[in-house]
Every structure is written in C-alpha cells, then in structure tokens.
Design a protein around this motif. Structure first.
Motif, PDB file in Angstrom:
ATOM      1  N   ASP A 283      -0.983  27.203   0.505  1.00  0.00           N
ATOM      2  CA  ASP A 283       0.409  26.771   0.439  1.00  0.00           C
ATOM      3  C   ASP A 283       1.360  27.927   0.682  1.00  0.00           C
ATOM      4  OD1 ASP A 283       0.312  24.095   0.096  1.00  0.00           O
ATOM      5  OD2 ASP A 283       0.538  24.108  -2.077  1.00  0.00           O
ATOM      6  N   VAL A 284       2.580  27.593   1.075  1.00  0.00           N
ATOM      7  CA  VAL A 284       3.646  28.589   1.134  1.00  0.00           C
ATOM      8  C   VAL A 284       3.756  29.226  -0.248  1.00  0.00           C
ATOM      9  CG1 VAL A 284       6.120  28.906   1.369  1.00  0.00           C
ATOM     10  CG2 VAL A 284       4.927  27.377   2.928  1.00  0.00           C
ATOM     11  N   ASP A 386      -0.292  34.443  12.345  1.00  0.00           N
ATOM     12  CA  ASP A 386       0.353  33.704  11.261  1.00  0.00           C
ATOM     13  C   ASP A 386       0.751  32.329  11.780  1.00  0.00           C
ATOM     14  OD1 ASP A 386       1.469  33.047   8.869  1.00  0.00           O
ATOM     15  OD2 ASP A 386       3.237  34.320   9.075  1.00  0.00           O
ATOM     16  N   GLU A 387       0.488  31.304  10.981  1.00  0.00           N
ATOM     17  CA  GLU A 387       0.758  29.919  11.369  1.00  0.00           C
ATOM     18  C   GLU A 387       0.054  29.584  12.678  1.00  0.00           C
ATOM     19  OE1 GLU A 387       1.736  27.488   9.750  1.00  0.00           O
ATOM     20  OE2 GLU A 387       2.502  28.537   8.012  1.00  0.00           O
ATOM     21  N   ALA A 413      -0.095  27.902   6.485  1.00  0.00           N
ATOM     22  CA  ALA A 413       0.428  27.253   5.277  1.00  0.00           C
ATOM     23  C   ALA A 413       0.429  25.743   5.416  1.00  0.00           C
ATOM     24  CB  ALA A 413       1.846  27.750   4.991  1.00  0.00           C
ATOM     25  N   THR A 414      -0.068  25.244   6.553  1.00  0.00           N
ATOM     26  CA  THR A 414      -0.096  23.797   6.751  1.00  0.00           C
ATOM     27  C   THR A 414      -1.269  23.206   5.978  1.00  0.00           C
ATOM     28  OG1 THR A 414       0.761  24.110   8.981  1.00  0.00           O
ATOM     29  CG2 THR A 414      -0.187  21.965   8.470  1.00  0.00           C
ATOM     30  N   PRO A 415      -0.994  22.360   4.992  1.00  0.00           N
ATOM     31  CA  PRO A 415      -2.096  21.800   4.198  1.00  0.00           C
ATOM     32  C   PRO A 415      -2.839  20.729   4.985  1.00  0.00           C
ATOM     33  CG  PRO A 415      -0.011  20.881   3.447  1.00  0.00           C
ATOM     34  CD  PRO A 415       0.321  21.872   4.534  1.00  0.00           C
ATOM     35  N   ILE A 416      -4.018  21.074   5.456  1.00  0.00           N
ATOM     36  CA  ILE A 416      -4.838  20.139   6.236  1.00  0.00           C
ATOM     37  C   ILE A 416      -6.107  19.844   5.447  1.00  0.00           C
ATOM     38  CG2 ILE A 416      -6.084  19.798   8.403  1.00  0.00           C
ATOM     39  CD1 ILE A 416      -4.178  21.773   9.704  1.00  0.00           C
ATOM     40  N   ILE A 430     -13.606  29.028   6.960  1.00  0.00           N
ATOM     41  CA  ILE A 430     -12.378  28.611   6.266  1.00  0.00           C
ATOM     42  C   ILE A 430     -12.376  29.109   4.824  1.00  0.00           C
ATOM     43  CG2 ILE A 430     -10.997  26.641   5.507  1.00  0.00           C
ATOM     44  CD1 ILE A 430     -12.127  25.071   7.882  1.00  0.00           C
ATOM     45  N   SER A 431     -11.311  29.811   4.451  1.00  0.00           N
ATOM     46  CA  SER A 431     -11.058  30.217   3.068  1.00  0.00           C
ATOM     47  C   SER A 431      -9.820  29.484   2.591  1.00  0.00           C
ATOM     48  CB  SER A 431     -10.820  31.726   2.964  1.00  0.00           C
ATOM     49  OG  SER A 431     -11.970  32.445   3.337  1.00  0.00           O
ATOM     50  N   VAL A 432      -9.841  29.010   1.354  1.00  0.00           N
ATOM     51  CA  VAL A 432      -8.717  28.246   0.822  1.00  0.00           C
ATOM     52  C   VAL A 432      -8.135  28.937  -0.406  1.00  0.00           C
ATOM     53  CG1 VAL A 432      -7.978  26.048  -0.182  1.00  0.00           C
ATOM     54  CG2 VAL A 432      -9.652  26.064   1.679  1.00  0.00           C
ATOM     55  N   LEU A 433      -6.818  29.193  -0.368  1.00  0.00           N
ATOM     56  CA  LEU A 433      -6.093  29.677  -1.551  1.00  0.00           C
ATOM     57  C   LEU A 433      -5.546  28.446  -2.264  1.00  0.00           C
ATOM     58  CD1 LEU A 433      -4.120  32.710  -0.070  1.00  0.00           C
ATOM     59  CD2 LEU A 433      -6.030  32.802  -1.663  1.00  0.00           C
TER      60      LEU A 433
END
Length: 684
Positions: A283-284, A386-387, A413-416, A430-433
């Motif tokens: 996320d942002v 970025d993005e 930051a696009t939640p997919i 893929i890493s997810v924060l």
C-alpha cells in the motif's frame, strides 16, 4: 489500413486532422482503436412525474401554447410548457429564439435533456428535440460517448469512425482455433459493435473480444520480454554491508516485520547465485522507498551503480530529494545522487551523462530519460522501477539492456490480488508488504450523497485554517452532455465561488502539458495551493504529508482498488486524515460497494472485494483499472478474461514459441507492432 491518413475520409481536412492528432489519433487504425469511454442509452420517454432530477430524461408530449421568448439584455430564453396527468414541466433553451417558429402548438415532440428542480418547479434545460418517428429510430440504442478534445465533437468522431469501418477493418490475427475455444467474435464484428452496438449483448461480445486481445498481447509481450531477460546467473554478486544495518538502526522509527522480511529477501537475492527479479507490492505508505534506498546503498557500497526510474518528473524529483536527505543523514556525501529528467537543461544533462559514464554517480534517479541512447552506464547492477504498471512491457527491457543483466526490483502500490499478480507479473518473484508503519494514523472515511457537499466544504475550510490541504477528485476533465458526473473545470469554478480568495484552488488533469502539471504539483507540495481539483493523475503523485482531506466526487464511477490508491494521497503525515466518498447515483448497489472502503484501509482486502463485486461490470461507466497497458481492459472487471488469455498465451507459446506456424503469423505481426508501440509511447 495501417498508417492510412485521416484525410482519406470525407469531411476531414488539415484543421480537423490536427484536432484528431491532439487526441492521439493519427491514422485510420488508431481511429478504430479509439474506443468510446461510455455509452448513452436512449430510453423510452417517461411521464413527467417520473422524471429524475439531475439526470438525463426523455419526455414526450404536445406543446400547450406557442413558445414564450424572454429577453434580458443580450440574452434570450425560449420557454415551452408540457403537461400530463402526472405533472407539468418547463422546457428552456438559451439563445435559440428561432424555435418560436419551429415548435408548433399542439404538435407532439420528444424532448431529451437534464432535469433540475428550481423553486419547486421542474425544468428541463436545453434539451434535444425529436419528432416521435426520429426518436423511435434511436430508442433502445446505445450511442457512443468519446473522450474529446476542445473543438472535436462526438458527432465528428462518430462520423469518421463510420467511414473508417466502411473502408474495412484490420485483418484478423487470432486463429480460428483460439476464437472457437474461447468463444470470441471476429475482429471486424468486434470493432463495429464496440462503436455502434446493436444491443447490449453485441456490446458485451465486442468488448470481451477486444479485452481478450489486449491481455493476450500483453502476456505474449511479457513472454518475449522474459525470454530476453530470463533469470540468469548473478553477474553482479554482492556482499552484505554494515552500512545498511547502521541506517536501519539510526532511522527515527523501527521497520515493520513485513519490511524486515522483504529486506531479507532483497539482500538474499543480491548475494545469491541468480539475478534478482522481484516485485514489492505494498500500500501507499507501507515503506517501499526505504527498502529501495537500502538496496541502492548495498549496491553502491559494493562499488556498483543503481538506477531508480519513476513514471513522472514530480515523483522522480521527490525520490531524488528523499534519497539525497537520507544520504546526508547517514554521512554518505561521497555518494551524491544524480537526477536525470526531460526538463534538465543541456548543461545539467551533459554533467549527469559524464558522471554516469565515469561511474562517479552510483545513485541515479530519473524518468524515461534514464533509457535514452545518450545515457551510458559504467557498471549498472541494480534497476528499480517505481509503479511498474505505469511502464510498458518494453521499458524495463530497455533499461535492463543498458547493462549486462542487472538485478531488477519493481515497486507497486497498486493492490492487485495475488491470483492476478502472478499472471501480470509472471516474470517476477512477488514480495508483499502487508502492514503499515505504526506511526501512521488510519484514515477516517465516510460515504455520503451530494446533499453533504456544503458540510464537506465547511469541513475542508476548517482543515485549511489549521494549515492543511485538500484534494478533490473528479472523474472527468470537462462537463459532458452525455455523462452526468462532476468534472475538474466546473468543480474548480464552483469551489472558487465558495471559498475565500485567500484559498488558492487549481485544477490538474492529464490534458495539461507535462511542465504545467509539474508546476501545479510542486506548488501543491509547497502549500502554495490549498485545494487541488484533479482527475486520477494524482494516483501516482508526490508525497504531500500536509494534505489531510480527500473528497472523491462520483465515487461510484471508480473501482474500489483505484479509490483506495487515490485515498493513499492523504494520511501520509502525523495529522489525522479524512476521505469523503461522494456517491452521485443514489443506487443501493453502489452504496454497498463503497461501504467496503468505509470499513477497511487494507488495500489487499479491498482488491479482493473489488474482484468479487465487479462481476461483468458496468459497460456504461469509465474504465477503472489504471493499468497503463490497457486501453479498454480492466483487470478487476475482466479477471476471468485475463485468466483465459493467460491460458491461451501459455498454450500458444508452448507449441509455437516464436509464432512461426501459419495460423500464428498474423498474431506475430500484431505482436511486433504492439511491442513497437511500447517504444513509440515513450518517444524513443
């Protein structure tokens, strides 16, 4: 048809051709691919008592008496009155006194326009006029609504498209086998019905075919890209450095568990036997930038260069300032970063080129200028974009080709949802924060109707008096006769009438020149603008911690994931922030959907809910996904088609990786043109 001039069409001369070019249409093929942004449905005339205020309606009836003409100075108003058993209606036209001799008393007409309520009286202003026979031909039909530029009307575009269709469509490039397996209509049928659908079913079939095509070409392009940048041995092996540990210890906050986990993955990749190809989704405000900085520090300490490419000059400049500050704070002045953007002067570019070529510059930040031919890197070991969804499938390859297989780190930051991310980013780990830093206050949300607008303005004023700033988001740039929703220019004018002169209010939208957009965003970042009225161009914008309020007009026009992305523009500082979603359509279904945002600030939960709730989708609204690759496709609304296209791409490449079989040759030519366009789009 490729490259055939627009002037081959009747009625298009030099002037009109320039207007089309301003809208990005330079030849007949581009014209046919200029899909409507929405559709206007000519519904059956309603009784006067059933007319909806604020919306476009059709009403039929005889004119009771001859039209009245009222004059005030140079202004004239033509008025007629309609009445039926359910009520009465006043119909107004401005500056059209000739209607007095056109509209005959007792004759039956169909009027179609927006209805407003003024002083307890229903008024339809400036409607279209039809005879019952004329309206009967349109009734139930879907009329295309195009995105327009000043001087170019919807009728002009529609007339040009009809002529182009008569000349013939581009050749079919999908094999009969693929079309049969996935139930797809032919390309010419799809292009005909996307512009002028016979009915909703024809429109859905046309759209599905074109969406499938966009996804398929994107995925085949990824396959081609992966083939050229496939995982290989690590040509830039690195050692762990103490400096990254020192930086983490000296930060004024603790990294979250998620940040530490992802940093360990990045560090392991950089030290490993194979090159890094990793996506960080978060996320942002989830802390991606500090991880990118740590990766750049590790690269620099190992004696190599790293490049961070951002989609806009404003964002690139902000990354540059953030990284410069972090380097100073951590006593790393010997690694002064370089900024390279399109607006750099010739002298600045020359100096940057020399510094990059010699290897003196180890931290390089910029826009697409980083992949211009003139830029020569000495030992580029790490590429960060970025993005990612703002870049085409070729841009990353071009940056990669500046060096011998550098490590690749992508931030988004696009939640997919993971199920879709695996398809869209198939060439990346893929890493997810999935957690926000503890210092961030959750944004307070509310979903309201337009009657709340005055209250919202008072609340905005209070926040401005505290020294804070406001975003107002609108779905359109300018007012449209066909679409009933808020627009940037009208909203800006209205707010300027409401707020004191000391409150500076400015518009921002995609039709502005890059330099103008940059100037506006920088002024907002410096609090020289208090209210920024914008389209979704701020979705990828600067960090303005002082902005505490966002108002989204016609929130129902956007996807949940995009609304969440927009909401991430506020809540970036220490003050409490707020997001007001203004629902304009009054539908219970829209209220239920928007309620998801009201109760959650978790982007990945929202993305999953978006995926569940969209279904086949609203074909009459605006495209909502924000994925720059796609002109008509929407990754949420069209998730099932994306999965089908992924299966088709896998099957085709498994049997015919180079698309050399006779049935795939046209597809190969189409893919070649698609990949070329990715380069053309960034001006290389």
């Amino acid at each position: 048809m490729k490259n055939e001039s627009l002037k081959s069409l009747k009625g298009i001369g030099d002037k009109t051709e320039r207007l089309f070019q301003k809208a990005g249409i330079c030849d007949l093929e581009q014209l046919l691919r200029y899909y409507p942004r929405a559709y206007d449905c000519y519904e059956s005339p309603a009784a006067i008592g059933e007319l909806k205020t604020g919306a476009k309606n059709a009403v039929a009836g005889p004119i009771e008496r001859a039209p009245e003409i009222k004059t005030s100075g140079r202004h004239t108003l033509t008025i007629v009155y309609l009445r039926d058993e359910t009520g009465s209606l006043q119909v107004n036209w401005f500056h059209m006194p000739f209607l007095r001799s056109t509209l005959r008393r007792g004759s039956l007409y169909v009027f179609r326009g927006k209805v407003a309520e003024k002083n307890g009286r229903r008024i339809m202003e400036h409607p279209e006029i039809f005879t019952p026979a004329q309206y009967g031909e349109l009734e139930g039909r879907l009329q295309p609504v195009y995105a327009l530029t000043a001087g170019l009307s919807g009728k002009t575009v529609a007339r040009a498209v009809r002529q182009a269709l008569e000349k013939g469509c581009p050749g079919e490039y999908l094999s009969e086998e693929i079309r049969a397996e996935y139930g797809l209509c032919g390309l010419s049928e799809a292009l005909e019905n996307i512009h002028f659908p016979e009915n909703r079913q024809a429109l859905e079939a046309a759209r599905r075919r074109l969406v499938f095509d966009e996804f398929l070409l994107f995925l085949l392009g990824l396959y081609r890209l992966k083939d050229k940048t496939e995982t290989a041995r690590n040509r830039w092996p690195m050692k762990a450095v103490w400096k990254t540990e020192e930086i983490m210890e000296q930060l004024p906050y603790q990294l979250t568990g998620g940040q530490l986990r992802v940093w360990n993955e990045i560090e392991r990749d950089l030290k490993g036997n194979t090159r890094m190809n990793r996506l960080i989704q978060g996320d942002v405000g989830s802390g991606k930038t500090i991880l990118a900085f740590l990766a750049m520090v590790m690269t620099g300490e190992n004696g190599y260069q790293s490049a961070l490419m951002a989609p806009t000059e404003v964002l690139a400049r902000q990354h540059f300032e953030t990284i410069s500050r972090l380097l100073r704070e951590n006593h790393m002045a010997d690694m002064e970063p370089v900024l390279l953007t399109g607006s750099c002067t010739a002298a600045e570019r020359k100096k940057a080129y020399a510094s990059i070529r010699s290897g003196e510059a180890r931290f390089i930040i910029g826009t697409h200028a980083l992949i211009q031919d003139a830029v020569e890197y000495r030992n580029l070991a790490l590429v960060i974009t970025d993005e990612q969804h703002r870049f085409g499938v070729r841009q990353r390859m071009l940056l990669n080709e500046k060096s011998a297989k550098p490590h690749v780190l992508v931030m988004s930051a696009t939640p997919i949802p993971r199920t879709l991310a695996v398809i869209l980013y198939g060439d990346l780990d893929i890493s997810v924060l999935d957690e926000l830093p503890a210092r961030r206050l959750p944004i307070k949300n509310c979903v309201v109707d337009p009657s709340y607008r005055q209250t919202a303005c008072r609340f905005m004023q209070k926040e401005i008096e505290k020294g804070h700033q406001v975003y107002v988001i609108c779905p359109m740039v300018e007012e449209s006769e066909e679409l009933d929703c808020e627009d940037v220019m009208s909203c800006t004018r209205r707010l300027r009438e409401i707020f004191p002169e000391a409150v500076r209010i400015e518009p921002l939208h995609g039709r502005m020149k890059p330099a103008q957009k940059t100037e506006i965003m920088e002024a907002f970042a410096e609090n020289r603008i208090q209210i920024l009225v914008s389209t979704t161009v701020v979705e990828v914008g600067v960090n303005v911690p002082n902005a505490t309020v966002m108002v989204v007009e016609n929130a129902e026009r956007f996807g949940l994931a995009q609304l969440h992305q927009l909401r991430g523009r506020v809540g970036r500082g220490s003050s409490q922030s707020y997001c007001i979603f203004m629902q304009g359509d009054g539908k219970e279904e829209s209220s239920r959907r928007l309620e998801v945002l009201n109760r959650s600030n978790d982007g990945f939960y929202i993305a999953e809910e978006d995926l569940k709730q969209r279904g086949p989708g609203d074909l009459f609204g605006l495209r909502q996904s924000g994925m720059a690759e796609f002109q008509i496709a929407d990754i949420y609304q069209d998730a099932s088609v994306l999965k089908e296209a992924s299966r088709a791409a896998g099957d085709v490449t498994a049997l015919d990786p180079d698309l050399e079989r006779p049935e795939n040759r046209e597809l190969r030519h189409c893919l070649d043109r698609y990949m070329e366009r990715q380069i053309d789009d960034i001006g290389l």
